[in-house]
Structure formats: structure tokens, C-alpha cells
Write a protein that holds these residues in place. Structure first.
Motif, PDB file in Angstrom:
ATOM      1  N   UNK A  52     109.888-114.357  -1.951  1.00 33.35           N
ATOM      2  CA  UNK A  52     111.160-114.010  -1.320  1.00 33.35           C
ATOM      3  C   UNK A  52     112.010-115.253  -1.074  1.00 33.35           C
ATOM      4  N   UNK A  53     111.366-116.375  -0.752  1.00 34.23           N
ATOM      5  CA  UNK A  53     112.095-117.618  -0.518  1.00 34.23           C
ATOM      6  C   UNK A  53     112.797-118.082  -1.789  1.00 34.23           C
ATOM      7  N   UNK A  54     112.107-118.005  -2.910  1.00 32.53           N
ATOM      8  CA  UNK A  54     112.727-118.374  -4.190  1.00 32.53           C
ATOM      9  C   UNK A  54     113.928-117.475  -4.465  1.00 32.53           C
ATOM     10  N   UNK A  55     113.770-116.181  -4.195  1.00 34.62           N
ATOM     11  CA  UNK A  55     114.888-115.255  -4.397  1.00 34.62           C
ATOM     12  C   UNK A  55     116.047-115.591  -3.465  1.00 34.62           C
ATOM     13  N   UNK A  56     115.743-116.027  -2.243  1.00 35.58           N
ATOM     14  CA  UNK A  56     116.794-116.393  -1.289  1.00 35.58           C
ATOM     15  C   UNK A  56     117.600-117.585  -1.789  1.00 35.58           C
ATOM     16  N   UNK A  57     116.901-118.572  -2.342  1.00 33.17           N
ATOM     17  CA  UNK A  57     117.585-119.775  -2.808  1.00 33.17           C
ATOM     18  C   UNK A  57     118.461-119.465  -4.014  1.00 33.17           C
ATOM     19  N   UNK A  58     117.947-118.616  -4.904  1.00 33.82           N
ATOM     20  CA  UNK A  58     118.697-118.283  -6.116  1.00 33.82           C
ATOM     21  C   UNK A  58     119.906-117.410  -5.797  1.00 33.82           C
ATOM     22  N   UNK A  59     119.701-116.433  -4.918  1.00 31.41           N
ATOM     23  CA  UNK A  59     120.796-115.523  -4.550  1.00 31.41           C
ATOM     24  C   UNK A  59     120.819-115.406  -3.035  1.00 31.41           C
ATOM     25  N   UNK A  60     121.790-116.051  -2.420  1.00 33.05           N
ATOM     26  CA  UNK A  60     121.859-116.249  -0.969  1.00 33.05           C
ATOM     27  C   UNK A  60     122.436-115.007  -0.302  1.00 33.05           C
ATOM     28  N   UNK A  61     121.543-114.117   0.228  1.00 30.04           N
ATOM     29  CA  UNK A  61     121.992-112.925   0.944  1.00 30.04           C
ATOM     30  C   UNK A  61     121.198-112.781   2.236  1.00 30.04           C
ATOM     31  N   UNK A  62     121.806-112.120   3.207  1.00 30.91           N
ATOM     32  CA  UNK A  62     121.178-112.006   4.522  1.00 30.91           C
ATOM     33  C   UNK A  62     119.903-111.181   4.477  1.00 30.91           C
ATOM     34  N   UNK A 119     120.887-126.332  -2.207  1.00 35.24           N
ATOM     35  CA  UNK A 119     122.170-126.483  -1.501  1.00 35.24           C
ATOM     36  C   UNK A 119     122.003-126.414   0.013  1.00 35.24           C
ATOM     37  N   UNK A 120     122.907-127.077   0.728  1.00 35.14           N
ATOM     38  CA  UNK A 120     122.829-127.128   2.190  1.00 35.14           C
ATOM     39  C   UNK A 120     122.896-125.754   2.851  1.00 35.14           C
ATOM     40  N   UNK A 121     123.727-124.814   2.349  1.00 35.77           N
ATOM     41  CA  UNK A 121     123.724-123.480   2.982  1.00 35.77           C
ATOM     42  C   UNK A 121     122.343-122.831   2.973  1.00 35.77           C
ATOM     43  N   UNK A 122     121.592-123.040   1.899  1.00 37.13           N
ATOM     44  CA  UNK A 122     120.243-122.480   1.834  1.00 37.13           C
ATOM     45  C   UNK A 122     119.329-123.151   2.854  1.00 37.13           C
ATOM     46  N   UNK A 123     119.467-124.465   3.016  1.00 36.64           N
ATOM     47  CA  UNK A 123     118.662-125.174   4.012  1.00 36.64           C
ATOM     48  C   UNK A 123     118.990-124.712   5.424  1.00 36.64           C
ATOM     49  N   UNK A 124     120.285-124.505   5.693  1.00 33.95           N
ATOM     50  CA  UNK A 124     120.673-124.033   7.023  1.00 33.95           C
ATOM     51  C   UNK A 124     120.116-122.637   7.277  1.00 33.95           C
ATOM     52  N   UNK A 125     120.215-121.761   6.290  1.00 36.42           N
ATOM     53  CA  UNK A 125     119.698-120.402   6.448  1.00 36.42           C
ATOM     54  C   UNK A 125     118.184-120.416   6.644  1.00 36.42           C
ATOM     55  N   UNK A 126     117.504-121.297   5.912  1.00 36.09           N
ATOM     56  CA  UNK A 126     116.049-121.411   6.076  1.00 36.09           C
ATOM     57  C   UNK A 126     115.718-121.909   7.483  1.00 36.09           C
ATOM     58  N   UNK A 127     116.463-122.874   7.974  1.00 42.34           N
ATOM     59  CA  UNK A 127     116.209-123.413   9.312  1.00 42.34           C
ATOM     60  C   UNK A 127     116.380-122.346  10.385  1.00 42.34           C
TER      61      UNK A 127
END
Length: 293
Positions: free
Chosen positions: A170-180, A217-225
Motif C-alpha cells: 500500500x505504501x508503494x501505491x501511495x507514493x506512485x499515486x498520492x490519494x487520501x 517527493x516531499x508531499x509523499x514524505x509529509x503524508x507518510x509522516x
């Protein structure tokens, strides 16, 4: 003439649509193949000699005994011992309530969970490095001795392994396609793994290091945090309450030098792989740095 032009316009997109449908069907078949083959192999290995001549070892007997108690008794016991496994005991209690049984019921959930983990490993390899890598990873997975052990063990480890594997997917999918909703799926799966066993929280560190090394990308890092913060908040009450029972595992020794070197080698290889951009045809992100496929 107007009729002919209109007819041509209506018919022109059809080949593209057919090709798109065919491509989607091919991808589905590929994913199904890479997932089902490792899952079937792991399930077969797990069923082989699952009863172990009708014997069980100490920790399994604890699972067996507590799972046959009601939820109130399980909670009372967890106040003094094994609070970290209380959620797992509750799950096994419900399973025994549904199907009953003995050793087979005790170990079959672990077999099913590890089979799901094998499918997740195969799909991860497919997405990151292609068909051959995914299939090979999924088939090697059930051959690892520790995996074979926990596949047939009536404890929470197989379930935790499956949840962490699919959370990673799921994390890989989050990074590839950034959705809530993808981040929600990742966070919920990881929180469930941590509630089954607190040490699953270390997978978050592995995920974070991988994201940093991969240069997402930074948005992905922020969402992960943010997601990790929610997981930690959800786990914190259990961690605080269970800290008083740490004496139960005080007998566990630190890894010996050989084990530590093996772990270090695995981490080094993993970090090198994370830094290497993927250039595969078909499935898989070409580079996490751009977040594109």
C-alpha cells in the motif's frame, strides 16, 4: 459525406478502447499469476505435517488455552501477563467460536496469513522490478526456514508478517499515486499489525528510511509522516500499559555478531536497491523521484 465522416469518428476510438481493455486484462492476469502461484506454494507447504504428530510447544499452548476462554477472562489475564498478545488471543477466541477444533484451527490461520504474505511479496516484486522478480521473490519466500516455522505456529507472527507486507504494498501505491484513501489503507493496516505485535512498529522505521533513500517527493514524505503520527498515537496506550510487563522478555539476548552482520548486510543491500531507479517494462514505478510510472 457528413454521414461517412460521422461514422468514421464513431468507429475510430474502438481499436484504442479494445487495446486498452486487452492491456488491462493482461495486467490483471499477470498480477493474479504472480500472486496465486506463491500463495498456493506457501499454503501447500503450510499444510504439510501441520499437526506435528498432535504436539504443540509452550507458547502455542498459551494461545490454545486463552483462546478457549471468554473475552472477559482474556482481558483479566492480559492485565498481568501477555497484554501485547491480547488482540491476537481475542481473534483466535472468535475463530474457535466459529469453527471449533484443535490443532488445525490453532495453526491454520497462520498458514492462511503467511500465504497472503507470499502473495504480497510477489506483487511487490512485480510492481518494483517486473514479472520475473516478483514470481521469484514470491517463490523463495516460503523456502526461508523462519517463514516455514511461523507458517505452522499458532502465534501472531504470521498475521503480523502478512499485514506488514500488504502495508508495504500500500505504501508503494501511495507514493506512485498520492490519494487520501491509499494513505488511510496504509495507516490502518500498519496500526493493525502493531496492535497484534508492538514490534511491528519497527517496520515504520524501515519504510521511512526507504522513502528517504529513494528520494520520493516531499508531499509523499509529509503524508507518510502524518500517517505515522496517527499510528503512533493509536499504539501509544498499548505501549504504555504493556511496558510494565517487559520483564517477560528480559531473557531474550542481543543478536550475536553473526546475526548482526547478516542483518547489516541485508540492510545495506536493501538501501542500495532503494537508491537504484527502476526501469522495467509493464508494472512498476520507473522512479520514485518523480512519482510516475
Amino acid at each position: 459525406m457528413e454521414f461517412e465522416i460521422s461514422t468514421i469518428r464513431d468507429q475510430a476510438p474502438q481499436p484504442a478502447k479494445a487495446a486498452l481493455f486487452s492491456s488491462g486484462r493482461t495486467r490483471f492476469r499477470t498480477k493474479a499469476f504472480v500472486a496465486i502461484v506463491p500463495m498456493t506454494v506457501t499454503f501447500t507447504f503450510g499444510l504439510w505435517g501441520i499437526r506435528r504428530q498432535n504436539s504443540m510447544w509452550g507458547d502455542e499452548s498459551v494461545t490454545y488455552q486463552l483462546a478457549h476462554r471468554d473475552l472477559t477472562q482474556i482481558w483479566r489475564t492480559a492485565q498481568h501477563v501477555d497484554l501485547v498478545h491480547a488482540f491476537y488471543y481475542a481473534i483466535m477466541h472468535e475463530i474457535y467460536g466459529l469453527v471449533g477444533g484443535g490443532l488445525l484451527t490453532l495453526r491454520l490461520p497462520s498458514v492462511l496469513a503467511m500465504s497472503a504474505a507470499a502473495a504480497g511479496v510477489g506483487l511487490l516484486g512485480l510492481r518494483l522490478a517486473g514479472i520475473r522478480a516478483g514470481l521469484l521473490a514470491g517463490l523463495v519466500f516460503p523456502l526461508v526456514p523462519q517463514i516455514q516455522q511461523y507458517t505452522q505456529e499458532g502465534r501472531s507472527y504470521a498475521m503480523v508478517c502478512a499485514l506488514v507486507t500488504w502495508a508495504t504494498y500500500a505504501l508503494v501505491a501511495c507514493v506512485v499515486r498520492h490519494t487520501r484513501w491509499r494513505w488511510t489503507a496504509y495507516g490502518s493496516t500498519m496500526l493493525l499489525a502493531c496492535l497484534l505485535h508492538e514490534f511491528a512498529v519497527f517496520a515504520l522505521a524501515a519504510h521511512g528510511i526507504t522513502l528517504l533513500v529513494s528520494g520520493v517527493p516531499r508531499p509523499a514524505l509529509r503524508a507518510w509522516s502524518v500517517t505515522v503520527a496517527c499510528i503512533v498515537v493509536g499504539l501509544l496506550p498499548l505501549a504504555i500499559r504493556s511496558s510494565g510487563e517487559s520483564g517477560q522478555v528480559s531473557w531474550i539476548a542481543w543478536p550475536d555478531p553473526v546475526q548482526f552482520l547478516g542483518f547489516l548486510a541485508m540492510v545495506t543491500v536493501g538501501m542500495r536497491c532503494a537508491r537504484r531507479p527502476m526501469n522495467v517494462r509493464g508494472e512498476g514505478p520507473r522512479s520514485f523521484r518523480t512519482g510516475t510510472q
